[in-house]
Design an enzyme around this catalytic site. Structure first.
Site, PDB file in Angstrom:
ATOM      1  CB  VAL A  16      -0.986   0.000   1.199  1.00 27.60           C
ATOM      2  CG1 VAL A  16      -1.850   1.250   1.192  1.00 27.60           C
ATOM      3  CG2 VAL A  16      -1.856  -1.246   1.172  1.00 27.60           C
ATOM      4  CE  LYS A  98      -7.104  -4.520   6.718  1.00 27.11           C
ATOM      5  NZ  LYS A  98      -6.998  -4.903   5.359  1.00 27.11           N
ATOM      6  CB  ILE A 129     -16.033   1.370  -2.073  1.00 26.38           C
ATOM      7  CG1 ILE A 129     -15.856   0.254  -3.094  1.00 26.38           C
ATOM      8  CG2 ILE A 129     -17.481   1.834  -2.011  1.00 26.38           C
ATOM      9  CD1 ILE A 129     -16.666  -1.005  -2.779  1.00 26.38           C
ATOM     10  CE  LYS A 198     -11.046  -4.625   4.752  1.00 26.55           C
ATOM     11  NZ  LYS A 198     -10.731  -5.568   3.664  1.00 26.55           N
TER      12      LYS A 198
HETATM   13  N1  HSE Z   1      -6.620  -8.292   2.838  1.00 29.65           N
HETATM   14  C1  HSE Z   1      -7.557  -7.261   2.534  1.00 29.65           C
HETATM   15  C2  HSE Z   1      -8.546  -7.788   1.528  1.00 29.65           C
HETATM   16  C3  HSE Z   1      -6.850  -6.063   1.999  1.00 29.65           C
HETATM   17  O1  HSE Z   1      -8.275  -8.829   0.919  1.00 29.65           O
HETATM   18  O2  HSE Z   1      -9.609  -7.205   1.360  1.00 29.65           O
HETATM   19  C4  HSE Z   1      -7.708  -4.853   1.850  1.00 29.65           C
HETATM   20  O3  HSE Z   1      -8.214  -4.408   3.072  1.00 29.65           O
END
Ligand code: HSE
Length: 398
Positions: A16, A98, A129, A198
């Site tokens: 990232v 997260k 998103i 999330k």
């Molecule tokens: N490991 C997470 C996924 C990365 O596959 O969605 C993105 O948050």
């Protein structure tokens, strides 16, 4: 609007971090200065000169000229230490972590108030998103019935490859890792933890409820078999890992993460590979569907850049639903219809099925479809990983 000149201290330069740099370098309209990058691994080859890096976090945290910390490491506890130190020192923070946010949500919200700083984390849920900002800004007065979707790119990639190409689970997981979608510890993805974190973040903005992740039932795709996929195909379904949060009545909400059958006429049916999708159902806006890449360096980097840019004109989350002070209860007393593929009758009995609508017992496979209470699933949560079973929410109303 005047923009503050940003001087950024970046933590982490993995998938990232590199993605952010690429996005930032190609962005014509927005410039920000990355002053220093703090990394852990001294031996790893880097794509930019070593003079950009430090191994000492205080080179960033104690530098008064740095006014924004961007935290992109994958160790949630270390991230918490970095983020809170930065906030206490009056620095604004952008993060994609997260697990850290979900585990310390309330505290992080309160610290923003206390230290008059902003913490933005759009990249933490659904990556590209912009769901958090939508919930904050667009739905601030709207009665939101529910939110569900696909919030983990790795599991969606695995399920897509298994379904479309008949690729084995382990091989598909390996591909997802190679493409930079998976967490360093991929059990977080495949066991549903990541989707749950999330979901907890989203619930905070959707309902003003800061859930303890330990209170939310989650189940992943680790035990999915060819039989389950074959069953889904024959019925015209795909299987997706779908977190859900929604109202059970005026003052109560429930939430959970479970695989779900998706028929071809549903929005999520064509959300494949690492894409994520979110469906909101609200009183007046009715149904809305958001879709975009949910994992990967560039998709996540684009969301981080959007937060950095928002930060430059002083944007901060207001946590409007929380500030409104409406007290919501949380319940796990919620009935769902599920498909359970199992081996031992003793295991099936533990689920306490009510109203069984389908039952099959073959030489090699058995399954049952019926109504269970989420409370029963939650009570079984520690045993489930050792059971030879797979659970799918049918999504059917009954
Ligand atoms: N490991 C997470 C996924 C990365 O596959 O969605 C993105 O948050």
């Amino acid at each position: 609007m005047t923009r503050e000149k940003l001087r950024i201290g970046l933590f982490g330069f993995g998938c990232v971090g590199q993605g952010l740099l690429d996005v930032l370098n190609s962005s014509k309209g927005f410039k920000a200065d990355i002053v220093k990058i703090c990394v852990k691994d001294r031996t790893k080859k880097r794509s930019i000169p070593m003079s950009n890096f430090t191994f000492d976090k205080y080179d960033i945290l104690n530098d008064p000229s740095i006014n924004l910390v961007v935290e992109l490491i994958d160790d949630a506890e270390e991230a918490f230490s970095i983020v809170t130190t930065a906030m206490k020192g009056g620095k604004n923070v952008v993060t994609a972590n997260k697990m850290m946010i979900a585990k310390h949500f309330k505290e992080l919200v309160e610290m923003q108030e206390e230290y008059k700083v902003s913490l933005l984390y759009e990249a933490s849920a659904g990556a590209s998103i912009p769901i958090i900002r939508n919930l904050e800004e667009y739905y601030d007065n709207e009665l939101l019935y529910s939110l569900r979707g696909i919030l983990n790119g790795t599991t969606n990639y695995i399920l897509t490859k298994m379904y479309n190409e008949g690729i084995a689970y382990q091989e598909a997981l390996k591909e997802a890792q190679e493409k930079g979608f998976a967490e360093s510890d991929p059990t977080l993805d495949v066991e549903g933890w990541d989707a749950k974190y999330k979901l907890c973040i989203i619930s905070g903005h959707a309902y003003g409820l800061f859930l303890d992740p330990g209170e939310v039932f989650h189940y992943g795709i680790k035990t999915i078999s060819k039989f389950d996929i074959q069953y889904a195909k024959e019925k015209g379904f795909k299987i997706k890992l779908v977190p859900y949060v929604g109202k059970t009545n005026e003052s109560t909400i429930t939430s959970f993460v479970l695989p779900r059958f998706i028929s071809h006429d549903k929005y999520l049916y064509n959300v494949d590979n690492e894409y994520n999708g979110v469906i909101t159902e609200a009183a007046f806006a009715d149904k809305q569907f958001f879709c975009g890449k949910g994992a990967g360096g560039h998709a996540t980097g684009s969301a981080v850049l959007s937060d950095i840019s928002a930060n430059s004109y002083g944007y901060r989350y207001e946590y409007k639903k929380y500030q409104q002070g409406t007290v919501l209860n949380y319940t796990r007393n919620y009935k769902l219809e599920v498909y359970l593929r199992y081996q031992n009758e003793k295991d099936r009995e533990l689920f306490g099925f009510e109203e069984v609508s389908e039952y099959f017992s073959g030489k090699f496979h058995k399954y049952v479809i019926g109504v269970v209470n989420l409370e029963n699933l939650y009570a079984l949560r520690d045993k489930l990983s050792d059971m030879d079973v797979f659970i799918v929410n049918t999504g059917r109303k009954f």
